[in-house]
Design a protein around this motif. Structure first.
Motif, PDB file in Angstrom:
ATOM      1  N   CYS A  42      -1.710   9.952   8.998  1.00 47.83           N
ATOM      2  CA  CYS A  42      -1.252  10.671  10.187  1.00 47.83           C
ATOM      3  C   CYS A  42      -2.422  10.854  11.141  1.00 47.83           C
ATOM      4  O   CYS A  42      -3.456  11.401  10.774  1.00 47.83           O
ATOM      5  CB  CYS A  42      -0.694  12.042   9.813  1.00 47.83           C
ATOM      6  SG  CYS A  42       0.821  11.949   8.862  1.00 47.83           S
ATOM      7  N   ILE A  43      -2.245  10.366  12.375  1.00 48.33           N
ATOM      8  CA  ILE A  43      -3.311  10.474  13.361  1.00 48.33           C
ATOM      9  C   ILE A  43      -2.733  10.853  14.718  1.00 48.33           C
ATOM     10  O   ILE A  43      -1.558  10.647  14.980  1.00 48.33           O
ATOM     11  CB  ILE A  43      -4.095   9.146  13.503  1.00 48.33           C
ATOM     12  CG1 ILE A  43      -3.155   7.991  13.886  1.00 48.33           C
ATOM     13  CG2 ILE A  43      -4.879   8.829  12.254  1.00 48.33           C
ATOM     14  CD1 ILE A  43      -3.866   6.713  14.238  1.00 48.33           C
ATOM     15  N   ASN A  44      -3.571  11.436  15.543  1.00 51.88           N
ATOM     16  CA  ASN A  44      -3.269  11.629  16.960  1.00 51.88           C
ATOM     17  C   ASN A  44      -3.935  10.482  17.696  1.00 51.88           C
ATOM     18  O   ASN A  44      -5.025  10.048  17.330  1.00 51.88           O
ATOM     19  CB  ASN A  44      -3.848  12.957  17.468  1.00 51.88           C
ATOM     20  CG  ASN A  44      -3.107  14.145  16.901  1.00 51.88           C
ATOM     21  OD1 ASN A  44      -1.891  14.139  16.806  1.00 51.88           O
ATOM     22  ND2 ASN A  44      -3.851  15.167  16.525  1.00 51.88           N
ATOM     23  N   ILE A  45      -3.300  10.011  18.761  1.00 53.14           N
ATOM     24  CA  ILE A  45      -3.844   8.890  19.521  1.00 53.14           C
ATOM     25  C   ILE A  45      -4.128   9.341  20.947  1.00 53.14           C
ATOM     26  O   ILE A  45      -3.343  10.079  21.540  1.00 53.14           O
ATOM     27  CB  ILE A  45      -2.856   7.709  19.526  1.00 53.14           C
ATOM     28  CG1 ILE A  45      -2.703   7.175  18.105  1.00 53.14           C
ATOM     29  CG2 ILE A  45      -3.316   6.612  20.468  1.00 53.14           C
ATOM     30  CD1 ILE A  45      -1.682   6.078  17.969  1.00 53.14           C
ATOM     31  N   ALA A  46      -5.244   8.899  21.476  1.00 53.58           N
ATOM     32  CA  ALA A  46      -5.605   9.121  22.878  1.00 53.58           C
ATOM     33  C   ALA A  46      -6.022   7.778  23.456  1.00 53.58           C
ATOM     34  O   ALA A  46      -6.479   6.893  22.731  1.00 53.58           O
ATOM     35  CB  ALA A  46      -6.744  10.122  22.990  1.00 53.58           C
ATOM     36  N   THR A  47      -5.825   7.632  24.758  1.00 54.32           N
ATOM     37  CA  THR A  47      -6.220   6.385  25.408  1.00 54.32           C
ATOM     38  C   THR A  47      -7.033   6.672  26.662  1.00 54.32           C
ATOM     39  O   THR A  47      -6.900   7.732  27.267  1.00 54.32           O
ATOM     40  CB  THR A  47      -4.996   5.540  25.818  1.00 54.32           C
ATOM     41  OG1 THR A  47      -4.193   6.289  26.730  1.00 54.32           O
ATOM     42  CG2 THR A  47      -4.175   5.141  24.617  1.00 54.32           C
ATOM     43  N   ILE A  48      -7.870   5.719  27.025  1.00 50.55           N
ATOM     44  CA  ILE A  48      -8.586   5.753  28.306  1.00 50.55           C
ATOM     45  C   ILE A  48      -8.143   4.505  29.064  1.00 50.55           C
ATOM     46  O   ILE A  48      -8.229   3.391  28.540  1.00 50.55           O
ATOM     47  CB  ILE A  48     -10.114   5.761  28.124  1.00 50.55           C
ATOM     48  CG1 ILE A  48     -10.565   6.979  27.308  1.00 50.55           C
ATOM     49  CG2 ILE A  48     -10.799   5.746  29.490  1.00 50.55           C
ATOM     50  CD1 ILE A  48     -12.056   7.018  27.022  1.00 50.55           C
ATOM     51  N   SER A  49      -7.633   4.729  30.281  1.00 49.61           N
ATOM     52  CA  SER A  49      -7.159   3.637  31.126  1.00 49.61           C
ATOM     53  C   SER A  49      -7.852   3.700  32.473  1.00 49.61           C
ATOM     54  O   SER A  49      -8.413   4.730  32.849  1.00 49.61           O
ATOM     55  CB  SER A  49      -5.643   3.739  31.325  1.00 49.61           C
ATOM     56  OG  SER A  49      -4.965   3.727  30.089  1.00 49.61           O
ATOM     57  N   GLY A  62     -12.964  15.382  19.253  1.00 47.92           N
ATOM     58  CA  GLY A  62     -12.900  14.855  17.890  1.00 47.92           C
ATOM     59  C   GLY A  62     -12.317  13.461  17.773  1.00 47.92           C
ATOM     60  O   GLY A  62     -12.129  12.958  16.671  1.00 47.92           O
ATOM     61  N   TYR A  63     -12.021  12.814  18.881  1.00 51.64           N
ATOM     62  CA  TYR A  63     -11.478  11.463  18.836  1.00 51.64           C
ATOM     63  C   TYR A  63     -12.603  10.447  18.700  1.00 51.64           C
ATOM     64  O   TYR A  63     -13.687  10.643  19.222  1.00 51.64           O
ATOM     65  CB  TYR A  63     -10.695  11.146  20.116  1.00 51.64           C
ATOM     66  CG  TYR A  63      -9.357  11.838  20.195  1.00 51.64           C
ATOM     67  CD1 TYR A  63      -8.204  11.213  19.739  1.00 51.64           C
ATOM     68  CD2 TYR A  63      -9.251  13.109  20.731  1.00 51.64           C
ATOM     69  CE1 TYR A  63      -6.973  11.850  19.818  1.00 51.64           C
ATOM     70  CE2 TYR A  63      -8.026  13.745  20.822  1.00 51.64           C
ATOM     71  CZ  TYR A  63      -6.892  13.103  20.359  1.00 51.64           C
ATOM     72  OH  TYR A  63      -5.678  13.732  20.431  1.00 51.64           O
ATOM     73  N   SER A  64     -12.316   9.353  18.007  1.00 53.63           N
ATOM     74  CA  SER A  64     -13.261   8.238  17.913  1.00 53.63           C
ATOM     75  C   SER A  64     -12.471   6.948  18.076  1.00 53.63           C
ATOM     76  O   SER A  64     -11.248   6.916  17.899  1.00 53.63           O
ATOM     77  CB  SER A  64     -13.995   8.252  16.572  1.00 53.63           C
ATOM     78  OG  SER A  64     -13.075   8.130  15.514  1.00 53.63           O
ATOM     79  N   ARG A  65     -13.178   5.898  18.423  1.00 65.91           N
ATOM     80  CA  ARG A  65     -12.508   4.629  18.684  1.00 65.91           C
ATOM     81  C   ARG A  65     -11.845   4.106  17.419  1.00 65.91           C
ATOM     82  O   ARG A  65     -12.404   4.183  16.319  1.00 65.91           O
ATOM     83  CB  ARG A  65     -13.515   3.611  19.209  1.00 65.91           C
ATOM     84  CG  ARG A  65     -12.841   2.358  19.686  1.00 65.91           C
ATOM     85  CD  ARG A  65     -13.724   1.553  20.571  1.00 65.91           C
ATOM     86  NE  ARG A  65     -12.933   0.479  21.168  1.00 65.91           N
ATOM     87  CZ  ARG A  65     -13.424  -0.423  21.952  1.00 65.91           C
ATOM     88  NH1 ARG A  65     -14.696  -0.386  22.264  1.00 65.91           N
ATOM     89  NH2 ARG A  65     -12.661  -1.350  22.456  1.00 65.91           N
ATOM     90  N   MET A  66     -10.650   3.570  17.576  1.00 66.99           N
ATOM     91  CA  MET A  66      -9.930   2.982  16.440  1.00 66.99           C
ATOM     92  C   MET A  66     -10.653   1.729  15.969  1.00 66.99           C
ATOM     93  O   MET A  66     -11.371   1.089  16.740  1.00 66.99           O
ATOM     94  CB  MET A  66      -8.526   2.556  16.874  1.00 66.99           C
ATOM     95  CG  MET A  66      -7.492   3.607  16.837  1.00 66.99           C
ATOM     96  SD  MET A  66      -5.906   2.791  17.161  1.00 66.99           S
ATOM     97  CE  MET A  66      -4.833   4.171  16.935  1.00 66.99           C
TER      98      MET A  66
END
Length: 130
Positions: free
Chosen positions: A15-22, A56-60
């Motif tokens: 289970c993960i949360n996802i964030a993106t940079i566009s 707390g996000y890091s690149r997949m």
């Protein structure tokens, strides 16, 4: 018994949360999308990256990121006439594990909604007008 109860509360390790940079938007050069649909615009990529990494996000991993991007491309291509609002270029996909404090306990999630009850003769007041 306690182990089974703890296992029901613990999230799956996947289970993960996802964030993106566009990039490529009118409001700012870079857009960060994170959980619950939050969107934050930045003028510089470094600001966008620092903002999301401080949460707390890091690149997949490259394979996971590629799979996710390919999936989004298929989804966007399925819209007749093309996407009208999501026209930016996806630069990075980031993730972080789901934290336990954001998962409702099973007791609250499984509790049925209470139905409205009509008072019975036993519970109704005997004298409405004294």
């Amino acid at each position: 018994m306690d182990e089974a109860k703890e296992m029901a509360i613990m999230p799956d390790s996947n289970c993960i949360n996802i964030a993106t940079i566009s990039a490529g938007f009118e409001k700012g050069d870079f857009l960060v999308r994170e959980e619950q649909g939050n969107r934050v615009y930045f003028d510089f990529f470094e600001e966008a990256f620092n903002y999301i990494s401080n949460k707390g996000y890091s690149r997949m991993a490259r394979e996971d990121e590629k799979h996710w991007v390919d999936l989004m491309n298929v989804i966007h291509d399925s819209v007749k006439g093309g996407m009208k609002y999501n026209t930016g270029t996806l630069l990075m996909v980031l993730s972080r594990p789901v934290s336990l404090d954001k998962i409702p306990p099973p007791e609250k999630a499984e509790k049925p909604a209470s139905k409205a009850k009509t008072p019975s003769k036993e519970t109704a007041p005997k004298n409405l007008n004294p």
